[in-house]
Design an enzyme around this catalytic site. Structure first.
Site, mmCIF file in Angstrom:
data_model
loop_
_atom_site.group_PDB
_atom_site.id
_atom_site.type_symbol
_atom_site.label_atom_id
_atom_site.label_comp_id
_atom_site.label_asym_id
_atom_site.label_seq_id
_atom_site.Cartn_x
_atom_site.Cartn_y
_atom_site.Cartn_z
ATOM 1 C CE LYS A 174 47.042 -100.447 -37.600
ATOM 2 N NZ LYS A 174 48.194 -100.316 -36.664
ATOM 3 C CD GLU A 177 51.989 -100.200 -35.898
ATOM 4 O OE1 GLU A 177 51.253 -99.358 -35.352
ATOM 5 O OE2 GLU A 177 52.459 -100.056 -37.040
ATOM 6 N N GLY A 207 51.285 -100.793 -39.528
ATOM 7 C CA GLY A 207 50.591 -99.761 -40.299
ATOM 8 C C GLY A 207 50.641 -100.026 -41.790
ATOM 9 C CD GLU A 249 43.068 -85.250 -34.163
ATOM 10 O OE1 GLU A 249 44.118 -84.626 -34.388
ATOM 11 O OE2 GLU A 249 42.876 -85.950 -33.158
ATOM 12 C CB CYS A 283 46.814 -84.233 -31.950
ATOM 13 S SG CYS A 283 45.308 -84.696 -31.132
ATOM 14 C CD GLN A 333 57.225 -90.635 -31.587
ATOM 15 O OE1 GLN A 333 57.020 -89.455 -31.379
ATOM 16 N NE2 GLN A 333 57.227 -91.128 -32.804
ATOM 17 C CD GLU A 383 52.098 -83.233 -34.025
ATOM 18 O OE1 GLU A 383 52.186 -83.978 -35.014
ATOM 19 O OE2 GLU A 383 51.062 -83.099 -33.359
HETATM 20 P P1 NAD Z 1 51.384 -92.877 -37.717
HETATM 21 O O1 NAD Z 1 50.521 -91.877 -38.358
HETATM 22 O O2 NAD Z 1 52.373 -93.550 -38.589
HETATM 23 O O3 NAD Z 1 50.528 -94.027 -37.022
HETATM 24 C C1 NAD Z 1 49.201 -93.886 -36.575
HETATM 25 C C2 NAD Z 1 48.408 -95.135 -36.930
HETATM 26 O O4 NAD Z 1 48.410 -95.317 -38.342
HETATM 27 C C3 NAD Z 1 48.985 -96.437 -36.354
HETATM 28 O O5 NAD Z 1 47.914 -97.285 -35.985
HETATM 29 C C4 NAD Z 1 49.733 -97.028 -37.546
HETATM 30 O O6 NAD Z 1 49.842 -98.412 -37.485
HETATM 31 C C5 NAD Z 1 48.841 -96.627 -38.698
HETATM 32 N N1 NAD Z 1 49.520 -96.586 -39.995
HETATM 33 C C6 NAD Z 1 50.824 -96.312 -40.250
HETATM 34 N N2 NAD Z 1 51.060 -96.369 -41.577
HETATM 35 C C7 NAD Z 1 49.884 -96.676 -42.183
HETATM 36 C C8 NAD Z 1 49.479 -96.857 -43.540
HETATM 37 N N3 NAD Z 1 50.333 -96.730 -44.548
HETATM 38 N N4 NAD Z 1 48.193 -97.134 -43.789
HETATM 39 C C9 NAD Z 1 47.298 -97.238 -42.783
HETATM 40 N N5 NAD Z 1 47.628 -97.104 -41.478
HETATM 41 C C10 NAD Z 1 48.905 -96.817 -41.177
HETATM 42 O O7 NAD Z 1 52.089 -92.178 -36.511
HETATM 43 P P2 NAD Z 1 53.340 -92.709 -35.676
HETATM 44 O O8 NAD Z 1 54.429 -93.245 -36.549
HETATM 45 O O9 NAD Z 1 52.832 -93.617 -34.641
HETATM 46 O O10 NAD Z 1 53.853 -91.351 -35.049
HETATM 47 C C11 NAD Z 1 54.574 -90.427 -35.873
HETATM 48 C C12 NAD Z 1 54.131 -89.011 -35.614
HETATM 49 O O11 NAD Z 1 52.725 -88.875 -35.855
HETATM 50 C C13 NAD Z 1 54.284 -88.535 -34.204
HETATM 51 O O12 NAD Z 1 55.554 -88.127 -33.894
HETATM 52 C C14 NAD Z 1 53.299 -87.415 -34.148
HETATM 53 O O13 NAD Z 1 53.842 -86.243 -34.673
HETATM 54 C C15 NAD Z 1 52.196 -87.872 -35.041
HETATM 55 N N6 NAD Z 1 51.075 -88.418 -34.275
HETATM 56 C C16 NAD Z 1 49.992 -87.630 -34.114
HETATM 57 C C17 NAD Z 1 48.926 -88.087 -33.391
HETATM 58 C C18 NAD Z 1 47.716 -87.260 -33.208
HETATM 59 O O14 NAD Z 1 46.981 -87.451 -32.272
HETATM 60 N N7 NAD Z 1 47.451 -86.341 -34.089
HETATM 61 C C19 NAD Z 1 48.958 -89.341 -32.804
HETATM 62 C C20 NAD Z 1 50.074 -90.147 -32.991
HETATM 63 C C21 NAD Z 1 51.136 -89.659 -33.747
#
Ligand code: NAD
Length: 481
Positions: A174, A177, A207, A249, A283, A333, A383
């Site tokens: 997946k 977006e 998501g 992660e 991260c 962001q 973060e």
């Molecule tokens: P997120 O965790 O919401 O999204 C990451 C992935 O999860 C995307 O593909 C999203 O579509 C999917 N997702 C979202 N809700 C879901 C659900 N209920 N069930 C299954 N999948 C779902 O992160 P974000 O909104 O893109 O970013 C928000 C914050 O997350 C950032 O500001 C940052 O702090 C953190 N982040 C961390 C990493 C990392 O590498 N650890 C990467 C991206 C974002």
């Protein structure tokens, strides 16, 4: 560039049941393309295709070296297309073109590494006395669901996909977006190397819709997720309901401890990579520097110099490696990070450099350094996921460790000193899955990576990651004689 990008399910490019989403170029703020959005029905088709491949034995029955060769060939395919992939990645994600090329090379490296490892996953024989012969084997889980973040969409997919395929799993990816387009090359790579239809499915969806449907699907056997803590908790909850394992992660607030005997010249390079690479949307970013009081002022001056040396502009205008930084992934962001800087100032921190949105189109934030940060402030614990470095002071070694370990996270940590005893003591005391001594990001595909505490569980990279994708079977044979 193509204006509409489809999903890839069961070996075919298809529209999405949930319509389309605009993909924005954060370097300009303009629309780049449209991406098909999967709904729960599309997710179901992808999972069932992967399940069919798994049950057929088309992957799991192969001699491992054959699978390994296909996995390696996927890496070569990425390198053969590095120019196209890197350009699309830069346009959708905002990073400099030279950084996008590093990301594609890193992705290819995962396929090389795990392709090579495919035939090293061996069981053991367990002595049970004269009347028995006993051995273990490692079998793939079956369908591996992988939910990808937007910060390194190509490298994160490569990280899990390569290890999952090498061990004989079929995969449903997946994509994020915000940055779904560059993942399309994994589908064409799977086709090019001769993987069976349905072995690799790549779909974008929201998501809470496609992501949630995938993580709750009863025919998914294993889940890998990289992203935020709340989403990780939602996914782990779904996994628990189906009693399937997951790897999480979830980011961090990682600290570098800089002692008075550290090589400050060398540390400038750690600042450049640690907090400004990918505009800090990493991260394992070095988002806190905990520096000894006696070298604080000198180090701040040097770090401000690094931040101010960076030229910040659209990634596509940065083809060559250099002192440059691109846009953040989106206005949202960027605005979130800018808001956190303002809140930190209200809490008493000082902006030593940067701190503002840039007055140009696109999601640009100035490379920022905050001083006077104390452990109780939100900016020292939350973060940012942006080019924002918080500087804290310490007076003795114990205090440094206490501050470093003072957040709920524990992804990585670093210690900078020329004293070996001090370094090894700190390495033992830092609560994190990876500790860097005298070089931030030291390590590679070969070194296990993952979190303590709220940074998640399970390990990616290295030999350790292979065990995410296999389950142990013990075979005990009663002999006649
Ligand atoms: P997120 O965790 O919401 O999204 C990451 C992935 O999860 C995307 O593909 C999203 O579509 C999917 N997702 C979202 N809700 C879901 C659900 N209920 N069930 C299954 N999948 C779902 O992160 P974000 O909104 O893109 O970013 C928000 C914050 O997350 C950032 O500001 C940052 O702090 C953190 N982040 C961390 C990493 C990392 O590498 N650890 C990467 C991206 C974002």
């Amino acid at each position: 560039m193509k204006t509409y990008w489809q999903n890839y399910i069961d070996g075919a490019w298809v529209d999405g049941g949930a319509g389309r989403i605009d993909v924005i170029n954060p370097g300009t703020g303009e629309r780049l393309a449209e991406q098909a959005l999967a709904d729960a029905g599309d997710v179901d088709r992808a999972v069932m295709a992967a399940r069919r491949v798994h049950l057929s034995g088309a992957l799991s029955d192969l001699r491992p070296v054959e699978r390994g060769r296909m996995v390696q060939a996927m890496g070569r395919y990425l390198m053969d297309h590095i120019d196209e992939i890197a350009e699309v990645l830069t346009l959708e994600q905002g990073k400099p073109l030279w950084e996008a090329r590093i990301e594609v090379e890193g992705a290819a490296r995962y396929f090389e590494y795990y392709g090579n490892q495919a035939e090293t996953v061996e069981g053991r024989s367990i002595p049970l006395g004269k009347g028995y012969f006993d051995f273990t084997t490692y079998e793939p889980f079956g369908v591996s669901a992988q939910i990808i973040p937007w910060n390194y969409p190509v490298e994160m997919t490569a990280r899990s996909l390569s290890a999952a395929l090498a061990t004989g799993n079929a995969c449903v990816i997946k994509t994020p977006e915000l940055t779904p387009l560059s993942n399309a090359w994994f589908a064409s790579a799977a086709e090019a190397v001769g993987l069976p239809k349905g072995a690799v499915n790549i779909l974008c969806g929201l998501g809470h819709e496609a992501g949630a449907a995938l993580s709750a699907h009863p025919e998914v056997n294993q889940i890998v997720f990289t992203g935020s803590v709340p989403t990780g908790i939602a996914i782990a909850t779904s996994a628990a309901k189906n009693v399937v394992p997951c790897v999480l992660e979830l980011g961090g607030k990682s600290a570098a401890i800089v002692h008075d005997d550290a090589d400050l010249d060398a540390f400038e390079n750690d600042v450049r990579w640690g907090i400004y690479f990918n505009a800090g949307q990493v991260c394992s970013a070095m988002s806190r520097v905990i520096v000894h009081d006696s070298v604080h002022d000198e180090l701040v001056e040097r770090m401000v110099g690094v931040a101010q040396s960076l030229s910040v502009k659209p990634g596509i205008d940065q083809p060559e490696y250099g002192a440059t930084m691109g846009a953040m992934v989106s206005d949202a962001q960027r605005d979130r990070a800018a808001g956190m800087i303002q809140a930190a100032e209200a809490d008493g921190a000082t902006v030593a450099t940067g701190g503002r949105k840039m007055n140009i189109p696109g999601a640009f934030l100035e490379p920022t350094i905050l001083t006077g940060v104390t452990p109780d402030m939100a900016i020292a614990n939350d973060e940012v996921f942006g080019p924002v470095l918080s500087v804290l002071k310490f007076r003795d070694d114990d205090e440094a460790i206490q501050i470093a370990n003072g957040t709920p996270y524990g992804l990585v940590g670093g210690v900078f000193t020329s004293d070996l005893d001090r370094a090894t003591t700190a390495a033992r005391q830092i609560r994190a899955g990876q500790v860097f001594v005298n070089e931030w990001y030291a390590g590679g595909v070969e070194t296990p990576f993952g979190g303590y505490g709220k940074s998640g569980y399970g390990r990616e990279k290295g030999r350790e990651a292979l065990w995410n994708y296999v389950q142990t079977k013990n075979v005990a044979i009663k002999l006649k004689g």
